[in-house]
Design a protein around this motif. Structure first.
Motif, short mmCIF file in Angstrom:
data_model
loop_
_atom_site.label_atom_id
_atom_site.label_comp_id
_atom_site.label_asym_id
_atom_site.label_seq_id
_atom_site.Cartn_x
_atom_site.Cartn_y
_atom_site.Cartn_z
N MET A 250 10.84 7.75 22.54
CA MET A 250 11.88 7.33 21.59
C MET A 250 13.25 7.83 22.00
O MET A 250 13.42 9.01 22.30
CB MET A 250 11.54 7.83 20.17
N GLU A 251 14.23 6.90 22.00
CA GLU A 251 15.62 7.27 22.26
C GLU A 251 16.46 6.96 21.01
O GLU A 251 16.21 7.54 19.97
CB GLU A 251 16.14 6.54 23.51
N GLY A 252 17.40 6.00 21.08
CA GLY A 252 18.31 5.76 19.96
C GLY A 252 17.88 4.67 19.00
O GLY A 252 16.78 4.10 19.10
N GLY A 253 18.80 4.34 18.07
CA GLY A 253 18.53 3.39 16.99
C GLY A 253 18.99 4.03 15.69
O GLY A 253 18.39 5.01 15.26
N TYR A 254 20.05 3.48 15.09
CA TYR A 254 20.71 4.18 13.98
C TYR A 254 20.80 3.35 12.71
O TYR A 254 21.31 3.84 11.71
CB TYR A 254 22.09 4.68 14.46
N ALA A 255 20.33 2.11 12.76
CA ALA A 255 20.23 1.29 11.54
C ALA A 255 18.93 1.72 10.86
O ALA A 255 17.87 1.13 11.08
CB ALA A 255 20.22 -0.19 11.89
N VAL A 256 19.03 2.77 10.05
CA VAL A 256 17.83 3.41 9.52
C VAL A 256 16.94 2.41 8.78
O VAL A 256 15.71 2.48 8.85
CB VAL A 256 18.22 4.61 8.63
N GLU A 257 17.55 1.45 8.08
CA GLU A 257 16.76 0.51 7.28
C GLU A 257 15.89 -0.41 8.14
O GLU A 257 14.91 -0.95 7.66
CB GLU A 257 17.69 -0.33 6.39
N ALA A 258 16.22 -0.54 9.42
CA ALA A 258 15.47 -1.47 10.29
C ALA A 258 14.79 -0.78 11.46
O ALA A 258 14.00 -1.41 12.17
CB ALA A 258 16.41 -2.55 10.82
N ILE A 259 15.04 0.51 11.67
CA ILE A 259 14.53 1.17 12.88
C ILE A 259 13.00 1.15 12.91
O ILE A 259 12.40 0.94 13.98
CB ILE A 259 15.09 2.62 13.00
N GLY A 260 12.37 1.31 11.75
CA GLY A 260 10.90 1.33 11.71
C GLY A 260 10.32 -0.02 12.10
O GLY A 260 9.41 -0.11 12.93
N VAL A 261 10.85 -1.07 11.50
CA VAL A 261 10.39 -2.43 11.81
C VAL A 261 10.61 -2.74 13.29
O VAL A 261 9.72 -3.29 13.96
CB VAL A 261 11.15 -3.45 10.93
N ASN A 262 11.75 -2.37 13.83
CA ASN A 262 12.06 -2.71 15.22
C ASN A 262 11.16 -1.96 16.20
O ASN A 262 10.72 -2.54 17.20
CB ASN A 262 13.55 -2.47 15.49
N VAL A 263 10.89 -0.69 15.92
CA VAL A 263 9.99 0.07 16.79
C VAL A 263 8.56 -0.47 16.66
O VAL A 263 7.88 -0.70 17.67
CB VAL A 263 10.05 1.58 16.46
N ALA A 264 8.10 -0.67 15.43
CA ALA A 264 6.73 -1.17 15.22
C ALA A 264 6.57 -2.55 15.85
O ALA A 264 5.52 -2.86 16.43
CB ALA A 264 6.41 -1.21 13.72
#
Ligand code: SP5
Ligand code: ZN
Length: 341
Positions: free
Chosen positions: A319-333
């Motif tokens: 895991m590196e970056g990603g700061y749109a907290v509301e979407a980070i989970g969906v995007n990683v999953a």
């Protein structure tokens, strides 16, 4: 695939950064991991496993001893000055000044950093070590025959050089893992960095080596942080000539433009025929990321995962970056699900 996670990242919290000329709460915050865990749980991905301790030797295999000593002591030295605020560097050298490690903590903070993005608090060093252990546990899993693993590292790592922190990164988890795989017998390791920002630290660490291919897809440094590395003409040096590939893209790039670069990067990985792949997984390419300017949408991450899977390599996601907290989970999953489809 196994997800390597520990709550020890929570110690790195309450910190700040310098953004648009103001000290603001850090974009790189603990909630990022909470959202990723929620999405992973909701999709039935996993299982979660705890990292195992690997000590400092694997960190010292890619980082300078004086830098690791600094990270271990920084909070103690900072608070010894009577401060209880987060430690943030604000003094740097210019060309022509001396490359020296001062005794004073404020001098050390400048000596060992390249921006004001790396703030140190009481629990930072423990969180950083736990993150590196997560990456190294991923190495253990791949060495043990697993097809893939996801090291849920926080803080991230790809901006950290051998002796320099920056861009929210302290220890370069992907570099530590790549060296770990080499030390476990992999002859060649490829690193594919899909974070929005150029992985300057990873590039620099392996720049003169032909055993680790580093491919980066990122915002053009003419426009974007880290500004001073990540251009297309950086192709490696010495034994590493031809083993670094940069794909800088303009602000506003959407999945059509981005996936063309991914295709080119995958071609480079294929030609290198590595024994294993490390993916520096940043999802700050997302269209609503608060500090970034690409236009990828959540469904696009499924395609990214699928394309990476088609390389057919043992793969460690870090895991590196990603700061749109509301979407980070969906995007990683989505990325992990696309990989597993
Ligand atoms: C791991 C990682 O993604 N690190 C990123 C560090 C980025 N730090 C500098 C960002 C500068 C952004 N400027 C944003 C202006 C918003 N109006
Ligand atoms: Zn980034």
């Amino acid at each position: 695939m196994k997800i390597i996670h520990t709550p020890r990242h929570l110690g790195h919290s309450g910190h700040v950064e310098l953004n648009n000329g103001q000290i603001v709460p850090a974009f790189e915050k603990p909630e990022r991991v909470a959202m990723i865990l929620d999405a992973i749980g909701a999709r039935g991905l996993g299982p979660l496993v705890e990292p195992t301790a690997h000590g400092l030797d694997p960190l010292l295999a890619v980082h300078d001893p004086a830098y690791v000593r600094f990270l271990a002591q920084a909070w103690e030295l900072w608070t010894a000055e009577g401060r209880d605020t987060p430690a943030l560097p604000s003094f740097w050298r210019a060309p022509g000044m001396r490359f020296i490690e001062p005794d004073a903590i404020d001098g050390k903070l400048g000596h060992f950093s390249f921006d004001a993005g790396c703030c140190i608090v009481a629990g930072t060093w423990d969180a950083v070590q736990a993150g590196a252990d997560a990456a190294l546990t991923g190495v253990d899993l791949l060495s043990g025959g697993e097809r893939a693993a996801f090291a849920l590292c926080r803080p991230p790592g790809h901006h950290a050089h051998a002796g320099t922190m920056g861009g929210y990164c302290f220890i370069n988890n992907a570099a530590v893992a790549a060296q770990g795989l080499r030390d476990r017998g992999a002859a060649r390791v490829a690193i594919l960095d899909v974070d929005y920002h150029h992985g300057n630290g990873t590039q620099a660490i392996f720049y003169e080596r032909g055993d680790v291919l580093v491919c980066n897809i990122h915002a053009d440094p003419m426009q974007e942080f880290p500004y001073f590395l990540g251009y297309a003409d950086e192709t490696g040096a010495g034994a590493g000539e031809g083993f670094n590939a940069n794909f800088p893209l303009p602000w506003g790039t959407d999945y059509e433009g981005w996936s063309a670069a991914l295709e080119a990067a995958c071609g480079r990985v294929n030609a290198f025929a590595p024994d294993a792949l490390i993916v520096s997984l940043g999802v700050d390419t997302y269209k609503h990321d608060p500090i970034s300017q690409f236009r990828l949408d959540s469904p696009d991450y499924v395609g990214i995962g699928r394309r990476i899977a088609a390389l057919g390599l043992p793969t460690l996601f870090v895991m590196e970056g990603g700061y749109a907290v509301e979407a980070i989970g969906v995007n990683v999953a989505n990325t992990l699900e696309g990989f597993e489809q």
